[in-house]
Design a protein around this motif. Structure first.
Motif, PDB file in Angstrom:
ATOM      1  N   HIS A 282       0.808  -1.216   0.000  1.00 27.31           N
ATOM      2  CA  HIS A 282       0.000   0.000   0.000  1.00 27.31           C
ATOM      3  C   HIS A 282       0.848   1.275   0.000  1.00 27.31           C
ATOM      4  N   ALA A 283       1.999   1.266   0.673  1.00 22.88           N
ATOM      5  CA  ALA A 283       2.814   2.482   0.801  1.00 22.88           C
ATOM      6  C   ALA A 283       4.294   2.127   0.863  1.00 22.88           C
ATOM      7  N   PRO A 284       4.849   1.586  -0.209  1.00 18.94           N
ATOM      8  CA  PRO A 284       6.225   1.090  -0.171  1.00 18.94           C
ATOM      9  C   PRO A 284       7.297   2.180  -0.196  1.00 18.94           C
ATOM     10  N   GLN A 285       6.900   3.426  -0.468  1.00 19.25           N
ATOM     11  CA  GLN A 285       7.879   4.494  -0.606  1.00 19.25           C
ATOM     12  C   GLN A 285       8.469   4.891   0.755  1.00 19.25           C
ATOM     13  N   ALA A 286       9.626   5.558   0.710  1.00 20.75           N
ATOM     14  CA  ALA A 286      10.297   6.013   1.938  1.00 20.75           C
ATOM     15  C   ALA A 286       9.475   7.095   2.632  1.00 20.75           C
ATOM     16  N   ILE A 287       9.539   7.092   3.981  1.00 24.83           N
ATOM     17  CA  ILE A 287       8.814   8.078   4.787  1.00 24.83           C
ATOM     18  C   ILE A 287       9.837   8.775   5.680  1.00 24.83           C
ATOM     19  N   THR A 288       9.855  10.103   5.650  1.00 23.77           N
ATOM     20  CA  THR A 288      10.766  10.859   6.515  1.00 23.77           C
ATOM     21  C   THR A 288      10.013  11.293   7.766  1.00 23.77           C
ATOM     22  N   LEU A 289      10.541  10.924   8.940  1.00 21.39           N
ATOM     23  CA  LEU A 289       9.914  11.293  10.204  1.00 21.39           C
ATOM     24  C   LEU A 289      10.500  12.611  10.695  1.00 21.39           C
ATOM     25  N   ALA A 290       9.637  13.559  11.018  1.00 19.40           N
ATOM     26  CA  ALA A 290      10.097  14.864  11.498  1.00 19.40           C
ATOM     27  C   ALA A 290      10.427  14.821  12.985  1.00 19.40           C
ATOM     28  N   HIS A 291       9.737  13.943  13.746  1.00 19.34           N
ATOM     29  CA  HIS A 291       9.940  13.897  15.201  1.00 19.34           C
ATOM     30  C   HIS A 291       9.650  12.492  15.712  1.00 19.34           C
ATOM     31  N   ALA A 292      10.332  12.133  16.786  1.00 19.88           N
ATOM     32  CA  ALA A 292      10.159  10.784  17.366  1.00 19.88           C
ATOM     33  C   ALA A 292       8.715  10.526  17.786  1.00 19.88           C
ATOM     34  N   ASN A 293       8.001  11.565  18.177  1.00 23.69           N
ATOM     35  CA  ASN A 293       6.613  11.387  18.641  1.00 23.69           C
ATOM     36  C   ASN A 293       5.635  11.112  17.504  1.00 23.69           C
ATOM     37  N   ASP A 294       6.073  11.284  16.263  1.00 22.49           N
ATOM     38  CA  ASP A 294       5.159  11.131  15.127  1.00 22.49           C
ATOM     39  C   ASP A 294       5.019   9.684  14.668  1.00 22.49           C
ATOM     40  N   TYR A 295       5.801   8.771  15.240  1.00 26.77           N
ATOM     41  CA  TYR A 295       5.980   7.426  14.682  1.00 26.77           C
ATOM     42  C   TYR A 295       4.671   6.693  14.380  1.00 26.77           C
ATOM     43  N   LEU A 296       3.843   6.482  15.398  1.00 28.34           N
ATOM     44  CA  LEU A 296       2.642   5.663  15.202  1.00 28.34           C
ATOM     45  C   LEU A 296       1.689   6.283  14.186  1.00 28.34           C
ATOM     46  N   ASP A 297       1.511   7.607  14.273  1.00 31.91           N
ATOM     47  CA  ASP A 297       0.558   8.268  13.373  1.00 31.91           C
ATOM     48  C   ASP A 297       1.032   8.249  11.928  1.00 31.91           C
ATOM     49  N   VAL A 298       2.337   8.513  11.729  1.00 34.13           N
ATOM     50  CA  VAL A 298       2.877   8.527  10.362  1.00 34.13           C
ATOM     51  C   VAL A 298       2.776   7.144   9.732  1.00 34.13           C
ATOM     52  N   LEU A 299       3.097   6.109  10.497  1.00 28.27           N
ATOM     53  CA  LEU A 299       3.009   4.749   9.960  1.00 28.27           C
ATOM     54  C   LEU A 299       1.562   4.338   9.701  1.00 28.27           C
ATOM     55  N   ARG A 300       0.667   4.795  10.565  1.00 31.48           N
ATOM     56  CA  ARG A 300      -0.750   4.457  10.339  1.00 31.48           C
ATOM     57  C   ARG A 300      -1.225   5.022   9.005  1.00 31.48           C
ATOM     58  N   GLN A 301      -0.761   6.237   8.678  1.00 25.82           N
ATOM     59  CA  GLN A 301      -1.107   6.825   7.385  1.00 25.82           C
ATOM     60  C   GLN A 301      -0.502   6.030   6.233  1.00 25.82           C
TER      61      GLN A 301
END
Length: 689
Positions: free
Chosen positions: A192-211
């Protein structure tokens, strides 16, 4: 000191699903240990795991170790300076070694001696410097049975590592972990989302991955599966069978769970449902559905790892895959019915049970003889017990058990029902293997109880008879588990029979096959009695309670159980500690006296306390004796608790070892009566308080 939130993610090829939860927990535990050893404080660590990743979020971690002082010890103060107060050669050598001058020397007290020392200020290392080492050490210590290397890397792990993310708040911590340079880049769902994802902050992890269609939190993913499975089951008025291990495995197989309900032809329901459930759970990782009566329904639930635009295609694909497996089970079941169960004994005669103890048919014949003898104790019909024993192992030669070994006994029950055997005989074929593990259910029929006892006794006594008793590490016939099963079958069915009688029944069935009956009897009885401790410790009974009963060596497991329960109840009474101590004192006094204690002579009772104690003994005896005769040990000990006050008063004011031989003998006789009353139940003097 400032604190930070750290995020660490290790991206891999698909991790082994049966190990994922353990890997997550072990990574967290090892990291906690590493941080504590390094002196880095933190608020909490959250651990995440999905098929392609292990991750940790460390909240409120210190930016660096605290600064410390390290002491380097020198010579004794007396030897460090001469009479004029100048440094001696010993002190000069110490200062030279430490690279310091005289004004940097301190002193400290080492016991009675004052010594010189150097207190060196040590600046704490930063989190950035320490964390990569801690994480690498944690990964190296994970419980991985088989590690692998990938590509040119010499670093090993359970699966090839694809990326490493390491963020302190919004900053990347420079590190090389598992030969991968850390970054702030992660990856989403493989499809569904094989492309690279850049995380801006450690607290964003769960939400960014859920997207990116990844539920990284194992527990959250499992809760979603639970809810979806229940909804799908409710829609067809069914209940999902969700074994804990399968639930964990399915959760470990998907990043974005989508549960789907599929079906199979109702004709397969004619096959033993255990076979269908086994193949669907073990081979396909499906959740089966049953109705309120525990009958299998023609549906199953599969958990997909993608959100398909056309779920019906996934459903049809799974139905197509499961059909041949169910057809195989149906074929084996129908093939087996072409041959009566009893006719399979010829094949049993060619299957070795144990080289010295004969074939499986020899074992069946012995169990039949043993079952007939035991039926007098269990209340089973001797004819049913004998017939069930002769059929017991026949299904081992069936096609169905050949394909599904876990159906041994269960297949026999189905075939016996089809052949018109009565309820007791048919059910006993499946119940012979109960209990299978600690806390498992027991047989519900008397014939099943008889068969389960006979099977275990035959194996245990036979293996001891040929001198192959379990050793510390080896127990190939699972005799320890069998022994606990025997004790449970006897105790929980209220069978009043001694261990020696049980062993003798088995020896009679073996006859001359076992050469030394006397030694085998002793070894087998000792082994079974030795399992009491393991059995009751598993139930939370304290060791001293078990030892108090073992001191009397009760012959019957049922009697042993009643005594243990009585002592366990007694030790919680207010009088228990004092009576235990008094019994210990009584036992010690009587142990030093070689003369036999006779009857108490009332004329020789001179002190008020001994008169009161004797009167209490006279009154309590007629009350306790009927209770002992009925083996109501709990009530008996509760009655004996009334002796606490008169026994305490006796020891406070009466000299047992009086100079007058008649008084001394009389008082020892009173103590002997006390000891005798209590040891009719257990030796409570061994209780610890």
């Amino acid at each position: 000191m400032s604190q930070h939130t750290v995020l660490f993610e290790l991206g891999c090829e698909e991790l082994p699903p049966k190990s994922l939860k353990n890997l997550r927990d072990a990574l967290k535990a090892e990291t906690v240990k590493g941080l504590k050893d390094a002196g880095l404080a933190f608020d909490e660590i959250l651990a995440y795991a999905a098929p392609r990743r292990l991750a940790l979020k460390i909240v409120g971690v210190d930016a660096a170790q605290a600064d410390t002082q390290k002491r380097f010890d020198g010579p004794a103060l007396q030897a460090a300076y001469d009479a004029e107060g100048k440094p001696t050669k010993a002190l000069e050598g110490f200062m030279r070694g430490q690279g310091i001058t005289a004004d940097q020397v301190s002193t400290f007290q080492a016991g009675k001696v004052e010594k010189v020392c150097y207190l060196k200020d040590v600046k704490g290392q930063s989190l950035d410097a320490l964390l990569p080492q801690i994480l690498q050490a944690a990964l190296d210590n994970l419980p991985i049975a088989k590690r692998m290397r990938s590509a040119a890397s010499r670093t090993e792990f359970v699966r090839p590592v694809k990326w490493v993310l390491l963020l302190k708040d919004d900053q990347v911590i420079e590190a090389s972990i598992q030969d991968h340079q850390a970054s702030n880049i992660s990856y989403g769902h493989r499809f569904h989302a094989p492309q690279a994802i850049t995380l801006a902050h450690a607290n964003d992890y769960l939400d960014v991955l859920r997207q990116a269609k990844v539920i990284a939190d194992f527990a959250e993913r499992q809760a979603i599966i639970d809810e979806q499975v229940k909804t799908l089951a409710d829609e067809v008025n069914a209940i999902a069978i969700v074994p804990a291990d399968l639930r964990d495995e399915v959760t470990a197989l998907v990043e974005w769970p989508v549960a789907l309900r599929a079906s199979f032809e109702e004709r397969f329901l004619a096959v033993p449902q255990e076979a269908l459930i086994t193949t669907m759970q073990d081979n396909q990782k499906y959740f089966c559905l049953i109705n309120q009566d525990n009958k299998l329904q023609p549906y199953f639930i599969t958990v997909s790892n993608i959100e398909s635009k056309d779920p019906s295609q996934i459903i049809e694909g799974n139905e197509k895959v499961v059909r041949p497996r169910l057809s195989d089970a149906e074929f084996f079941y129908l093939q087996d019915q072409k041959q009566p169960l009893a006719s399979r004994k010829e094949k049993l005669a060619n299957m070795v049970f144990q080289a010295q103890l004969g074939t499986l048919w020899d074992k069946s014949s012995r169990i039949a003889k043993l079952a007939v003898a035991l039926s007098a104790v269990t209340g089973a019909q001797a004819a049913d017990a004998e017939k069930a024993a002769l059929l017991a192992k026949c299904d081992l030669t069936s096609e169905l058990v050949g394909e599904f070994p876990e159906l041994q006994g269960i297949a026999g029950t189905y075939y016996a029902r089809l052949e018109g055997e009565n309820h007791e005989v048919a059910e006993a074929l499946g119940e012979q293997y109960l209990p299978k593990f600690a806390g498992d259910v027991l047989p519900q029929t008397k014939t099943g109880t008889t068969l389960a006892l006979a099977d275990r006794l035959d194996t245990l006594v036979g293996i001891f008879g040929i001198g192959q008793a379990p050793t510390g590490s080896k127990d190939p016939f699972a005799l320890r588990r069998s022994a606990i099963g025997i004790l449970r079958l006897v105790i929980e069915n209220n069978l009043d029979i001694s261990i020696e009688q049980l062993v003798d029944f088995a020896l009679d069935a073996y006859a001359a096959v076992i050469p030394d009956h006397a030694k085998t009897r002793q070894d087998a009885v000792n082994f079974l009695e030795g399992r009491y401790r393991a059995k009751y410790e598993d139930q939370g009974v304290d060791v001293d309670v078990i030892q108090a009963v073992q001191a009397l060596s009760p012959k019957s497991p049922l009697d042993f159980d009643k005594r243990v329960n009585a002592v366990n109840h007694f030790r919680n009474l207010a009088e228990a500690a004092a009576l235990s101590a008094a019994n210990k004192r009584v036992a010690n006094i009587l142990a030093k006296e070689t003369a036999a204690q006779g009857e108490v002579v009332e004329a020789n009772l001179v002190e008020d306390a001994e008169k009161a104690l004797y009167a209490e003994l006279q009154a309590i005896g007629p009350i306790v004796q009927p209770l002992l005769a009925n083996k109501d040990y709990t009530a008996a000990l509760s009655k004996l608790a009334a002796l606490r006050a008169p026994i305490d008063a006796f020891f406070d004011s009466v000299m047992v070892m009086a100079e007058d031989p008649a008084l001394k003998a009389n008082r020892l006789s009173i103590l002997s009566q006390i000891r005798s009353l209590f040891t009719s139940i257990a030796d409570i003097s061994v209780l610890q308080h």
